[in-house]
Motif scaffolding. Structure first.
Motif, PDB file in Angstrom:
ATOM      1  N   ASP A  88       0.812  -1.215   0.000  1.00 55.90           N
ATOM      2  CA  ASP A  88       0.000   0.000   0.000  1.00 55.90           C
ATOM      3  C   ASP A  88       0.849   1.270   0.000  1.00 55.90           C
ATOM      4  OD1 ASP A  88      -2.425  -1.286  -0.063  1.00 55.90           O
ATOM      5  OD2 ASP A  88      -2.712  -1.264   2.121  1.00 55.90           O
ATOM      6  N   ARG A  89       2.138   1.142   0.244  1.00 53.30           N
ATOM      7  CA  ARG A  89       2.994   2.324   0.386  1.00 53.30           C
ATOM      8  C   ARG A  89       3.625   2.796  -0.920  1.00 53.30           C
ATOM      9  NH1 ARG A  89       6.685   0.606   5.389  1.00 53.30           N
ATOM     10  NH2 ARG A  89       7.864   2.452   4.726  1.00 53.30           N
ATOM     11  N   PHE A  90       3.368   2.094  -2.012  1.00 56.21           N
ATOM     12  CA  PHE A  90       3.836   2.596  -3.314  1.00 56.21           C
ATOM     13  C   PHE A  90       2.829   2.235  -4.394  1.00 56.21           C
ATOM     14  CE2 PHE A  90       5.688  -1.622  -3.067  1.00 56.21           C
ATOM     15  CZ  PHE A  90       5.653  -2.116  -4.372  1.00 56.21           C
ATOM     16  N   ASP A  91       2.875   3.013  -5.462  1.00 55.52           N
ATOM     17  CA  ASP A  91       1.883   2.930  -6.532  1.00 55.52           C
ATOM     18  C   ASP A  91       2.454   2.144  -7.706  1.00 55.52           C
ATOM     19  OD1 ASP A  91       0.095   3.497  -8.667  1.00 55.52           O
ATOM     20  OD2 ASP A  91      -0.495   5.370  -7.686  1.00 55.52           O
ATOM     21  N   ALA A  92       1.699   1.199  -8.219  1.00 55.46           N
ATOM     22  CA  ALA A  92       2.158   0.398  -9.360  1.00 55.46           C
ATOM     23  C   ALA A  92       2.402   1.239 -10.601  1.00 55.46           C
ATOM     24  CB  ALA A  92       1.140  -0.702  -9.671  1.00 55.46           C
ATOM     25  N   SER A  93       1.743   2.388 -10.695  1.00 51.52           N
ATOM     26  CA  SER A  93       1.879   3.215 -11.901  1.00 51.52           C
ATOM     27  C   SER A  93       3.089   4.142 -11.873  1.00 51.52           C
ATOM     28  CB  SER A  93       0.611   4.049 -12.121  1.00 51.52           C
ATOM     29  OG  SER A  93       0.474   5.018 -11.109  1.00 51.52           O
ATOM     30  N   PHE A  94       3.764   4.265 -10.710  1.00 51.06           N
ATOM     31  CA  PHE A  94       4.976   5.082 -10.663  1.00 51.06           C
ATOM     32  C   PHE A  94       6.078   4.390 -11.446  1.00 51.06           C
ATOM     33  CE2 PHE A  94       3.908   7.113  -6.272  1.00 51.06           C
ATOM     34  CZ  PHE A  94       2.982   7.935  -6.902  1.00 51.06           C
ATOM     35  N   ALA A  95       6.820   5.167 -12.237  1.00 51.54           N
ATOM     36  CA  ALA A  95       7.995   4.612 -12.920  1.00 51.54           C
ATOM     37  C   ALA A  95       9.111   4.415 -11.895  1.00 51.54           C
ATOM     38  CB  ALA A  95       8.437   5.540 -14.040  1.00 51.54           C
ATOM     39  N   GLY A  96      10.210   3.815 -12.343  1.00 53.39           N
ATOM     40  CA  GLY A  96      11.267   3.491 -11.397  1.00 53.39           C
ATOM     41  C   GLY A  96      10.924   2.231 -10.632  1.00 53.39           C
ATOM     42  N   SER A  97      11.719   1.928  -9.610  1.00 52.59           N
ATOM     43  CA  SER A  97      11.506   0.682  -8.876  1.00 52.59           C
ATOM     44  C   SER A  97      11.664   0.896  -7.380  1.00 52.59           C
ATOM     45  CB  SER A  97      12.505  -0.381  -9.342  1.00 52.59           C
ATOM     46  OG  SER A  97      12.465  -1.519  -8.505  1.00 52.59           O
ATOM     47  N   GLU A  98      10.690   0.445  -6.633  1.00 56.00           N
ATOM     48  CA  GLU A  98      10.752   0.498  -5.177  1.00 56.00           C
ATOM     49  C   GLU A  98      11.903  -0.363  -4.662  1.00 56.00           C
ATOM     50  OE1 GLU A  98       8.790   1.912  -1.517  1.00 56.00           O
ATOM     51  OE2 GLU A  98       8.813   2.497  -3.635  1.00 56.00           O
ATOM     52  N   ALA A  99      12.365  -1.310  -5.483  1.00 59.47           N
ATOM     53  CA  ALA A  99      13.447  -2.210  -5.056  1.00 59.47           C
ATOM     54  C   ALA A  99      14.835  -1.637  -5.329  1.00 59.47           C
ATOM     55  CB  ALA A  99      13.306  -3.566  -5.759  1.00 59.47           C
ATOM     56  N   GLY A 100      14.942  -0.589  -6.145  1.00 60.03           N
ATOM     57  CA  GLY A 100      16.254  -0.022  -6.455  1.00 60.03           C
ATOM     58  C   GLY A 100      17.015  -0.822  -7.494  1.00 60.03           C
ATOM     59  N   HIS A 101      18.008  -0.193  -8.086  1.00 60.10           N
ATOM     60  CA  HIS A 101      18.772  -0.797  -9.181  1.00 60.10           C
ATOM     61  C   HIS A 101      20.279  -0.646  -8.983  1.00 60.10           C
ATOM     62  CE1 HIS A 101      15.745  -1.380 -12.564  1.00 60.10           C
ATOM     63  NE2 HIS A 101      15.033  -0.912 -11.560  1.00 60.10           N
ATOM     64  N   SER A 102      21.012  -1.402  -9.760  1.00 58.42           N
ATOM     65  CA  SER A 102      22.461  -1.205  -9.940  1.00 58.42           C
ATOM     66  C   SER A 102      22.848  -1.907 -11.233  1.00 58.42           C
ATOM     67  CB  SER A 102      23.255  -1.786  -8.762  1.00 58.42           C
ATOM     68  OG  SER A 102      23.101  -3.202  -8.695  1.00 58.42           O
ATOM     69  N   ARG A 103      24.004  -1.539 -11.772  1.00 58.05           N
ATOM     70  CA  ARG A 103      24.528  -2.228 -12.960  1.00 58.05           C
ATOM     71  C   ARG A 103      25.759  -3.031 -12.523  1.00 58.05           C
ATOM     72  NH1 ARG A 103      22.330  -0.523 -17.760  1.00 58.05           N
ATOM     73  NH2 ARG A 103      21.244   1.482 -17.767  1.00 58.05           N
ATOM     74  N   VAL A 104      25.552  -4.305 -12.264  1.00 53.87           N
ATOM     75  CA  VAL A 104      26.629  -5.170 -11.782  1.00 53.87           C
ATOM     76  C   VAL A 104      26.604  -6.483 -12.558  1.00 53.87           C
ATOM     77  CG1 VAL A 104      27.498  -6.506  -9.812  1.00 53.87           C
ATOM     78  CG2 VAL A 104      26.641  -4.175  -9.458  1.00 53.87           C
ATOM     79  N   LYS A 105      27.751  -6.868 -13.071  1.00 62.06           N
ATOM     80  CA  LYS A 105      27.896  -8.157 -13.754  1.00 62.06           C
ATOM     81  C   LYS A 105      28.554  -9.125 -12.784  1.00 62.06           C
ATOM     82  CE  LYS A 105      29.651 -10.166 -18.066  1.00 62.06           C
ATOM     83  NZ  LYS A 105      30.367  -9.881 -19.330  1.00 62.06           N
ATOM     84  N   ILE A 106      27.801 -10.086 -12.296  1.00 66.13           N
ATOM     85  CA  ILE A 106      28.301 -10.993 -11.272  1.00 66.13           C
ATOM     86  C   ILE A 106      29.558 -11.723 -11.743  1.00 66.13           C
ATOM     87  CG2 ILE A 106      27.780 -13.032  -9.886  1.00 66.13           C
ATOM     88  CD1 ILE A 106      26.237 -10.571  -8.994  1.00 66.13           C
ATOM     89  N   LYS A 107      29.549 -12.170 -12.980  1.00 65.35           N
ATOM     90  CA  LYS A 107      30.687 -12.926 -13.504  1.00 65.35           C
ATOM     91  C   LYS A 107      31.978 -12.119 -13.460  1.00 65.35           C
ATOM     92  CE  LYS A 107      29.825 -15.767 -16.855  1.00 65.35           C
ATOM     93  NZ  LYS A 107      29.516 -16.365 -18.186  1.00 65.35           N
ATOM     94  N   ALA A 108      31.864 -10.775 -13.529  1.00 66.02           N
ATOM     95  CA  ALA A 108      33.046  -9.914 -13.548  1.00 66.02           C
ATOM     96  C   ALA A 108      33.613  -9.648 -12.158  1.00 66.02           C
ATOM     97  CB  ALA A 108      32.717  -8.588 -14.227  1.00 66.02           C
ATOM     98  N   ILE A 109      32.894 -10.036 -11.109  1.00 71.47           N
ATOM     99  CA  ILE A 109      33.389  -9.822  -9.747  1.00 71.47           C
ATOM    100  C   ILE A 109      34.600 -10.725  -9.510  1.00 71.47           C
ATOM    101  CG2 ILE A 109      32.826 -10.014  -7.288  1.00 71.47           C
ATOM    102  CD1 ILE A 109      29.895  -9.483  -8.040  1.00 71.47           C
ATOM    103  N   ARG A 110      35.663 -10.147  -8.992  1.00 76.54           N
ATOM    104  CA  ARG A 110      36.928 -10.887  -8.873  1.00 76.54           C
ATOM    105  C   ARG A 110      36.915 -11.960  -7.774  1.00 76.54           C
ATOM    106  NH1 ARG A 110      38.897  -5.665 -10.151  1.00 76.54           N
ATOM    107  NH2 ARG A 110      39.098  -5.091  -7.956  1.00 76.54           N
ATOM    108  N   ASN A 111      36.016 -11.840  -6.839  1.00 73.43           N
ATOM    109  CA  ASN A 111      35.950 -12.802  -5.737  1.00 73.43           C
ATOM    110  C   ASN A 111      35.634 -14.201  -6.280  1.00 73.43           C
ATOM    111  OD1 ASN A 111      35.447 -14.296  -3.456  1.00 73.43           O
ATOM    112  ND2 ASN A 111      33.819 -12.983  -2.658  1.00 73.43           N
ATOM    113  N   PRO A 112      36.533 -15.177  -6.135  1.00 76.46           N
ATOM    114  CA  PRO A 112      36.272 -16.526  -6.663  1.00 76.46           C
ATOM    115  C   PRO A 112      35.115 -17.231  -5.957  1.00 76.46           C
ATOM    116  CG  PRO A 112      38.261 -16.519  -5.312  1.00 76.46           C
ATOM    117  CD  PRO A 112      37.855 -15.096  -5.480  1.00 76.46           C
ATOM    118  N   GLU A 113      34.722 -16.730  -4.800  1.00 80.65           N
ATOM    119  CA  GLU A 113      33.624 -17.328  -4.038  1.00 80.65           C
ATOM    120  C   GLU A 113      32.303 -16.572  -4.240  1.00 80.65           C
ATOM    121  OE1 GLU A 113      33.697 -20.170  -2.149  1.00 80.65           O
ATOM    122  OE2 GLU A 113      35.648 -20.401  -3.140  1.00 80.65           O
ATOM    123  N   LYS A 114      32.225 -15.801  -5.316  1.00 80.31           N
ATOM    124  CA  LYS A 114      31.052 -14.930  -5.503  1.00 80.31           C
ATOM    125  C   LYS A 114      29.733 -15.692  -5.545  1.00 80.31           C
ATOM    126  CE  LYS A 114      32.353 -14.606 -10.424  1.00 80.31           C
ATOM    127  NZ  LYS A 114      33.788 -14.990 -10.259  1.00 80.31           N
TER     128      LYS A 114
END
Length: 401
Positions: A62-88
């Motif tokens: 009830d605290r956010f509207d389905a018609s609002f653009a954007g995302s209540e969950a937030g975003h980022s641009r991250v490629k998991i495969k590119a993370i250097r941690n071998p235990e990713k």
């Protein structure tokens, strides 16, 4: 399956909050719990370090509207495969285990979809709800219709300032190497010229079309007023195939060049030809605009609506599709599916395709372009004759996107 995590990734756009709500409401109706993983794949990677997750229960919805653009969950641009941690991957699985998450719903475009495919191959149960304003997936993707409507409105509204100043207006829009948003929004706004990555641009053809149409409008106006509008996709190419981008823009997290400069380059090409055209000063004098050394050719301006085309409100179509895609993703997880993309919900049929196929880039249909060339729009090439194939349909509706 008792608990599901949901994340949104890549560029923001319209319809994403409807995906969140559709998934949450379907989870609720099936006795499941849905939790937001904030900040996209960055949040997923750092899930193990979090103390809590937000549950999308009815009160939180009830605290956010389905018609609002954007995302209540937030975003980022991250490629998991590119993370250097071998235990990713183990780190991600430990995070999911910590919060007892049995599967993931991921809403994103081709890059985000490729990460989702990677995670599925690593044993993470996940479903892809297609999202990209670029419309370059094999399925329809939430955000496309909202963006097209936003761009079309901007281009249409700009005609008032174009007519006031007798300007050529060039609007540069997103889309990378697929021109769907430029194509459809340009048509809706009745743009005079639409330049898309699928058709390398012959600038002489563009200028010939512009000079003829623009000067005719102003000559025929009782107050000598007129404009000419161009919609340019950022991934536009020259006739020789060379790309147009700003080297200083750098690359993004997935290694793509950040495209920029198509609008500016278009203005430069038009201005150069105006200055070299002996008919242009004559036109300026005939219409009372010529001022030597000050105003010898019409003004050519570029406009960058930029992230405004992602913002604001979602279109009704994207809200509908978002609800259905989110709900369908839950149903697919419940059925044990993973590594697939929601295609559509048609009555009782929940359709899906393998995500590795869904994220293959789809381009503008050049036969469709030929139809609009026959209506007088310039696409930077010699117009191709439109040769229709007439057929009777059985009543099945197909969306033009």
């Amino acid at each position: 399956m008792k608990k599901i995590g949901i994340l949104t990734s890549g560029g923001d756009c319209g319809g994403l909050n409807a995906v969140l709500k559709g998934a949450a409401l379907m989870a609720e109706s099936n006795g499941l719990e849905l939790y937001i993983i904030p900040n996209g794949y960055a949040g997923l990677y750092n899930l193990v370090d979090r103390d809590n997750l937000v549950k999308l229960d009815l009160q939180r919805l009830d605290r956010f509207d389905a018609s609002f653009a954007g995302s209540e969950a937030g975003h980022s641009r991250v490629k998991i495969k590119a993370i250097r941690n071998p235990e990713k991957y183990n780190r991600i699985k430990e995070g999911m285990k910590k919060f007892h998450l049995d599967g993931l719903i991921i809403s994103g475009g081709d890059d985000s979809g490729s990460v989702m495919v990677d995670l599925s191959q690593q044993g993470v149960s996940c479903i892809h709800a297609p999202k990209t304003m670029d419309l370059d997936l094999q399925t329809y993707s939430v955000g496309g219709d909202s963006t097209i409507n936003r761009i079309a409105q901007f281009v249409h509204d700009l005609k008032t300032t174009g007519k006031t100043h007798n300007r050529v207006l060039v609007t540069e829009v997103f889309g990378r190497y697929a021109g769907h948003t430029a194509f459809r929004s340009g048509i809706a706004a009745e743009a005079d010229c639409i330049l898309i990555p699928e058709i390398p641009v012959d600038w002489n053809i563009v200028y010939e079309h512009l000079a003829k149409r623009f000067t005719r409008r102003i000559r025929q106006s009782d107050v000598h007023s007129g404009t000419y509008t161009i919609v340019v996709a950022e991934g536009m190419k020259n006739a020789d195939g060379s790309e147009i981008f700003d080297e200083s823009a750098g690359i993004d997290a997935f290694g793509h060049k950040k495209l920029a400069g198509a609008g500016k380059y278009t203005c430069q090409q038009i201005q150069k030809r105006m200055k070299d055209d002996p008919a242009m000063p004559i036109f300026m004098k005939e219409t009372g605009m010529f001022v030597e050394g000050v105003y010898e050719i019409p003004e050519v301006r570029e406009i960058h609506p930029g992230h405004l085309v992602r913002a604001g409100n979602s279109s009704a179509y994207d809200v509908n599709f978002g609800f259905e895609a989110g709900a369908a993703a839950v149903l697919l997880l419940l059925d044990g599916k993973s590594g697939v993309t929601v295609s559509k919900v048609k009555g009782r049929k929940v359709e899906y395709i393998e995500s590795s196929k869904a994220i293959m880039q789809r381009h503008v249909d050049l036969d469709q372009v030929a139809l609009h060339e026959s209506l007088g729009i310039c696409f930077g090439r010699t117009p191709v004759a439109y040769e229709p194939i007439l057929r009777e349909m059985d009543g099945v509706y197909e969306r033009i996107y």
